[in-house]
Design an enzyme around this catalytic site. Structure first.
Site, PDB file in Angstrom:
ATOM      1  N   LYS A 128     -14.404  10.630   3.180  1.00 17.10           N
ATOM      2  CA  LYS A 128     -13.630   9.763   4.086  1.00 17.10           C
ATOM      3  C   LYS A 128     -13.073  10.584   5.252  1.00 17.10           C
ATOM      4  O   LYS A 128     -13.021  10.110   6.385  1.00 17.10           O
ATOM      5  CB  LYS A 128     -12.482   9.082   3.329  1.00 17.10           C
ATOM      6  N   GLY A 134      -7.897  17.375 -11.111  1.00 15.99           N
ATOM      7  CA  GLY A 134      -7.278  17.575  -9.792  1.00 15.99           C
ATOM      8  C   GLY A 134      -6.471  16.388  -9.303  1.00 15.99           C
ATOM      9  O   GLY A 134      -6.285  16.211  -8.102  1.00 15.99           O
ATOM     10  N   TYR A 174     -14.499  11.893  -2.921  1.00 17.41           N
ATOM     11  CA  TYR A 174     -14.309  10.642  -2.162  1.00 17.41           C
ATOM     12  C   TYR A 174     -13.539  10.918  -0.881  1.00 17.41           C
ATOM     13  O   TYR A 174     -13.972  10.576   0.221  1.00 17.41           O
ATOM     14  CB  TYR A 174     -13.565   9.601  -3.027  1.00 17.41           C
ATOM     15  N   THR A 184      -8.189   6.390   4.922  1.00 19.36           N
ATOM     16  CA  THR A 184      -7.304   6.340   3.757  1.00 19.36           C
ATOM     17  C   THR A 184      -6.240   7.427   3.837  1.00 19.36           C
ATOM     18  O   THR A 184      -6.464   8.479   4.457  1.00 19.36           O
ATOM     19  CB  THR A 184      -8.145   6.507   2.471  1.00 19.36           C
ATOM     20  N   ASP A 185      -5.115   7.179   3.157  1.00 24.03           N
ATOM     21  CA  ASP A 185      -4.066   8.215   3.081  1.00 24.03           C
ATOM     22  C   ASP A 185      -4.570   9.462   2.349  1.00 24.03           C
ATOM     23  O   ASP A 185      -4.008  10.545   2.491  1.00 24.03           O
ATOM     24  CB  ASP A 185      -2.806   7.658   2.397  1.00 24.03           C
ATOM     25  N   GLU A 186      -5.637   9.303   1.552  1.00 23.62           N
ATOM     26  CA  GLU A 186      -6.129  10.443   0.763  1.00 23.62           C
ATOM     27  C   GLU A 186      -6.721  11.556   1.625  1.00 23.62           C
ATOM     28  O   GLU A 186      -6.947  12.664   1.136  1.00 23.62           O
ATOM     29  CB  GLU A 186      -7.180   9.981  -0.250  1.00 23.62           C
TER      30      GLU A 186
HETATM   31  P1  NAD Z   1     -14.894  -1.667  -2.447  1.00 21.35           P
HETATM   32  O1  NAD Z   1     -15.505  -0.581  -3.265  1.00 21.35           O
HETATM   33  O2  NAD Z   1     -14.268  -2.818  -3.139  1.00 21.35           O
HETATM   34  O3  NAD Z   1     -15.970  -2.256  -1.433  1.00 21.35           O
HETATM   35  C1  NAD Z   1     -16.837  -1.446  -0.709  1.00 21.35           C
HETATM   36  C2  NAD Z   1     -17.956  -2.335  -0.176  1.00 21.35           C
HETATM   37  O4  NAD Z   1     -18.825  -1.513   0.633  1.00 21.35           O
HETATM   38  C3  NAD Z   1     -18.826  -2.955  -1.269  1.00 21.35           C
HETATM   39  O5  NAD Z   1     -19.016  -4.330  -1.004  1.00 21.35           O
HETATM   40  C4  NAD Z   1     -20.145  -2.199  -1.162  1.00 21.35           C
HETATM   41  O6  NAD Z   1     -21.274  -2.968  -1.536  1.00 21.35           O
HETATM   42  C5  NAD Z   1     -20.171  -1.832   0.309  1.00 21.35           C
HETATM   43  N1  NAD Z   1     -20.991  -0.648   0.607  1.00 21.35           N
HETATM   44  C6  NAD Z   1     -20.952   0.567  -0.002  1.00 21.35           C
HETATM   45  N2  NAD Z   1     -21.858   1.393   0.565  1.00 21.35           N
HETATM   46  C7  NAD Z   1     -22.469   0.691   1.555  1.00 21.35           C
HETATM   47  C8  NAD Z   1     -23.470   0.999   2.515  1.00 21.35           C
HETATM   48  N3  NAD Z   1     -24.056   2.199   2.550  1.00 21.35           N
HETATM   49  N4  NAD Z   1     -23.844   0.047   3.388  1.00 21.35           N
HETATM   50  C9  NAD Z   1     -23.273  -1.186   3.370  1.00 21.35           C
HETATM   51  N5  NAD Z   1     -22.336  -1.530   2.477  1.00 21.35           N
HETATM   52  C10 NAD Z   1     -21.926  -0.613   1.580  1.00 21.35           C
HETATM   53  O7  NAD Z   1     -13.860  -0.934  -1.483  1.00 21.35           O
HETATM   54  P2  NAD Z   1     -12.452  -1.397  -0.901  1.00 21.35           P
HETATM   55  O8  NAD Z   1     -11.397  -0.999  -1.852  1.00 21.35           O
HETATM   56  O9  NAD Z   1     -12.559  -2.777  -0.430  1.00 21.35           O
HETATM   57  O10 NAD Z   1     -12.342  -0.414   0.351  1.00 21.35           O
HETATM   58  C11 NAD Z   1     -12.829  -0.802   1.629  1.00 21.35           C
HETATM   59  C12 NAD Z   1     -12.603   0.349   2.603  1.00 21.35           C
HETATM   60  O11 NAD Z   1     -11.212   0.641   2.683  1.00 21.35           O
HETATM   61  C13 NAD Z   1     -13.274   1.657   2.210  1.00 21.35           C
HETATM   62  O12 NAD Z   1     -13.736   2.279   3.378  1.00 21.35           O
HETATM   63  C14 NAD Z   1     -12.152   2.470   1.570  1.00 21.35           C
HETATM   64  O13 NAD Z   1     -12.403   3.850   1.685  1.00 21.35           O
HETATM   65  C15 NAD Z   1     -10.979   2.032   2.422  1.00 21.35           C
HETATM   66  N6  NAD Z   1      -9.661   2.105   1.776  1.00 21.35           N
HETATM   67  C16 NAD Z   1      -9.444   1.470   0.594  1.00 21.35           C
HETATM   68  C17 NAD Z   1      -8.165   1.493   0.026  1.00 21.35           C
HETATM   69  C18 NAD Z   1      -7.885   0.818  -1.293  1.00 21.35           C
HETATM   70  O14 NAD Z   1      -6.809   1.036  -1.843  1.00 21.35           O
HETATM   71  N7  NAD Z   1      -8.766  -0.010  -1.819  1.00 21.35           N
HETATM   72  C19 NAD Z   1      -7.125   2.176   0.675  1.00 21.35           C
HETATM   73  C20 NAD Z   1      -7.400   2.832   1.898  1.00 21.35           C
HETATM   74  C21 NAD Z   1      -8.672   2.770   2.437  1.00 21.35           C
HETATM   75  O1  DAU Z   2      -4.720   5.785  -1.599  1.00 24.90           O
HETATM   76  C1  DAU Z   2      -5.785   4.991  -1.136  1.00 24.90           C
HETATM   77  C2  DAU Z   2      -6.906   5.054  -2.137  1.00 24.90           C
HETATM   78  O2  DAU Z   2      -6.453   4.321  -3.266  1.00 24.90           O
HETATM   79  C3  DAU Z   2      -8.214   4.486  -1.624  1.00 24.90           C
HETATM   80  O3  DAU Z   2      -8.640   5.262  -0.533  1.00 24.90           O
HETATM   81  C4  DAU Z   2      -9.257   4.472  -2.747  1.00 24.90           C
HETATM   82  O4  DAU Z   2     -10.462   3.880  -2.308  1.00 24.90           O
HETATM   83  C5  DAU Z   2      -8.691   3.676  -3.907  1.00 24.90           C
HETATM   84  O5  DAU Z   2      -9.612   3.696  -4.985  1.00 24.90           O
HETATM   85  C6  DAU Z   2      -7.351   4.238  -4.350  1.00 24.90           C
HETATM   86  O6  DAU Z   2      -7.487   5.536  -4.963  1.00 24.90           O
HETATM   87  P1  DAU Z   2      -6.664   5.937  -6.274  1.00 24.90           P
HETATM   88  O7  DAU Z   2      -7.335   7.054  -6.934  1.00 24.90           O
HETATM   89  O8  DAU Z   2      -5.213   6.061  -5.968  1.00 24.90           O
HETATM   90  O9  DAU Z   2      -6.842   4.549  -7.089  1.00 24.90           O
HETATM   91  P2  DAU Z   2      -7.124   4.220  -8.623  1.00 24.90           P
HETATM   92  O10 DAU Z   2      -6.938   2.756  -8.780  1.00 24.90           O
HETATM   93  O11 DAU Z   2      -8.373   4.823  -9.118  1.00 24.90           O
HETATM   94  O12 DAU Z   2      -5.905   4.963  -9.356  1.00 24.90           O
HETATM   95  C7  DAU Z   2      -4.540   4.682  -9.042  1.00 24.90           C
HETATM   96  C8  DAU Z   2      -3.680   5.617  -9.882  1.00 24.90           C
HETATM   97  O13 DAU Z   2      -3.784   5.239 -11.257  1.00 24.90           O
HETATM   98  C9  DAU Z   2      -4.121   7.073  -9.798  1.00 24.90           C
HETATM   99  O14 DAU Z   2      -2.964   7.912  -9.836  1.00 24.90           O
HETATM  100  C10 DAU Z   2      -4.924   7.277 -11.080  1.00 24.90           C
HETATM  101  C11 DAU Z   2      -4.288   6.314 -12.055  1.00 24.90           C
HETATM  102  N1  DAU Z   2      -5.197   5.731 -13.057  1.00 24.90           N
HETATM  103  C12 DAU Z   2      -6.351   5.163 -12.601  1.00 24.90           C
HETATM  104  C13 DAU Z   2      -7.239   4.602 -13.492  1.00 24.90           C
HETATM  105  C14 DAU Z   2      -8.530   3.978 -13.006  1.00 24.90           C
HETATM  106  C15 DAU Z   2      -4.865   5.731 -14.401  1.00 24.90           C
HETATM  107  O15 DAU Z   2      -3.782   6.235 -14.796  1.00 24.90           O
HETATM  108  N2  DAU Z   2      -5.736   5.178 -15.281  1.00 24.90           N
HETATM  109  C16 DAU Z   2      -6.924   4.623 -14.893  1.00 24.90           C
HETATM  110  O16 DAU Z   2      -7.684   4.144 -15.769  1.00 24.90           O
END
Ligand code: NAD
Ligand code: DAU
Length: 340
Positions: free
Chosen positions: A157, A279, A153, A126-128
């Site tokens: 990662k 944070g 988180y 992730t970019d984070e």
């Molecule tokens: P999500 O939370 O929707 O899905 C995660 C899945 O992983 C779920 O189905 C969960 O059951 C499974 N899981 C969790 N722990 C597990 C374990 N120990 N063994 C097997 N399965 C397990 O997440 P997502 O948003 O689809 O993200 C997928 C991947 O992409 C993650 O690695 C996340 O860090 C990365 N990522 C997500 C984003 C985003 O914006 N969603 C951006 C960059 C990277």
């Molecule tokens: O940048 C990639 C990441 O993006 C992934 O690695 C993470 O798995 C994914 O969850 C996501 O992280 P963020 O923290 O950016 O996503 P989230 O949807 O939780 O929040 C997006 C932005 O919106 C963030 O600045 C916080 C804000 N927010 C979020 C929630 C849930 C709100 O203002 N209100 C809310 O209720």
């Protein structure tokens, strides 16, 4: 036959990836390993039948014996490792499941894949992991920027990202890492900002905006991520790392305004400024130059198009999101959003 393992394939990006593979690579044999945590949902895979080309295994990636059974008697060509705990807010309250799945799970999976064999291991980072830039900074993260995560988180990662890197450094394991921006699209759990916003509005509730709503996020349509993951598997050099930016960097409050515009709803009734995330990272500006130059990959979906498609999907799939919102999510929502 090409055999691939997808971990986390019942989650948001993972289920989109499974669907993408079934459409584009029908002769690939998929083993989807997912623990089915609160975020894993078999409804995300409705219509994908178990059969010779698709297998689902409910299991934890930290369970080496289960993984060894998946590898037994078959050659796995690609691993797409997506399984993780993913919600920043949850990690701020309890980091332990994040360490277990994201760090230990990745370490175990790497060991098994290395011992049993794999041609390419794609880690979804992730970019984070870079940490965040403050408001007003003109810094941009390249793949060589240091990793300075700022929440539990992203710390886990980053640890997993490093575990992948050292497997390449020490054992020449064919690792490729993708560091992607904020994904959005169908099947995203309603705990995340955009689906929370859409489902709250459809339930007649307000949208919680953390702090000032000025934090920036770069929005990446999930199908573009799936395409990139497959291109990396087929064409990236072992040991390489790539950023994948989105196609629209905007403040959270502006994203909310765009959604309200599409839904034709009024801002003053719909948004509620609430206490900020501890944070809260301001922004993760990524340089997307390397992946474009070397692999010709870019985020093709414009934010307005992707948003319209996503809004349409949530409007057309009420049963899907209502089942989640009416389940365990209710307790989480009450704790997290007591003001709403
Ligand atoms: P999500 O939370 O929707 O899905 C995660 C899945 O992983 C779920 O189905 C969960 O059951 C499974 N899981 C969790 N722990 C597990 C374990 N120990 N063994 C097997 N399965 C397990 O997440 P997502 O948003 O689809 O993200 C997928 C991947 O992409 C993650 O690695 C996340 O860090 C990365 N990522 C997500 C984003 C985003 O914006 N969603 C951006 C960059 C990277
Ligand atoms: O940048 C990639 C990441 O993006 C992934 O690695 C993470 O798995 C994914 O969850 C996501 O992280 P963020 O923290 O950016 O996503 P989230 O949807 O939780 O929040 C997006 C932005 O919106 C963030 O600045 C916080 C804000 N927010 C979020 C929630 C849930 C709100 O203002 N209100 C809310 O209720």
């Amino acid at each position: 036959m090409t055999t691939v393992v997808v971990t986390g394939g019942a989650g948001f990006i993972g289920s989109n990836l499974v669907r993408y593979l079934r459409r584009k690579h029908q002769d690939w044999r998929i083993f989807n390993i997912d623990k089915l945590t609160y975020a894993g949902n078999l409804d995300n895979l409705a219509g994908i039948e178990v059969g010779p080309e698709y297998n689902f295994i409910q299991g934890d990636v930290a369970d080496g014996a289960m993984l060894a059974r998946v590898w037994a008697r078959r050659r796995v060509k690609y691993v797409f490792h997506l399984a993780a705990e993913t919600h920043v807010d949850r990690s701020l309250n309890d980091a332990v499941p994040f360490v277990r799945s994201n760090v230990e799970g990745t370490a175990v999976l790497l060991d098994v894949a290395r011992a049993e064999g794999v041609e390419k291991f794609i880690y979804m980072s992730t970019d984070e992991v870079y940490g965040a830039v403050p408001k007003g900074s003109d810094e941009v993260f390249t793949e060589d920027s240091p990793l300075k995560p700022r929440n539990p988180y992203s710390a886990t990662k980053a640890a997993a990202d490093l575990l992948c890197q050292v497997q390449y450094a020490s054992r020449e394991m064919p690792i490729v890492i993708l560091r992607a921006a904020n994904n959005y699209g169908p099947y995203q759990h309603p705990e995340k900002f955009l689906p929370l916003m859409l489902t709250n509005l459809m339930e007649g509730r307000q949208v919680p905006i953390y702090g000032t709503g000025q934090q920036l996020r770069d929005w990446l349509f999930v199908e573009d991520t799936c395409k990139a993951l497959v291109t990396l598997a087929e064409h990236a050099e072992p040991g390489s790392i790539y950023n994948l930016a989105g196609s629209g960097i905007i403040p959270n409050i502006e994203l909310a305004r765009k959604v309200l515009g599409v839904l034709r709803m009024e801002e003053e009734d719909s948004l509620k400024m609430v206490e900020d995330r501890p944070g809260h990272d301001f922004s993760y500006p990524l340089s997307a130059e390397k992946i474009e130059r070397e692999l010709n990959i870019r985020s093709e979906t414009k934010l307005d198009d992707g948003l319209r498609r996503t809004i349409f999907w949530y409007r057309s799939n009420e049963d899907w999101w209502r089942a989640i919102r009416e389940g365990k999510f209710k307790d989480y929502y009450k704790k997290q959003y007591s003001e709403l």
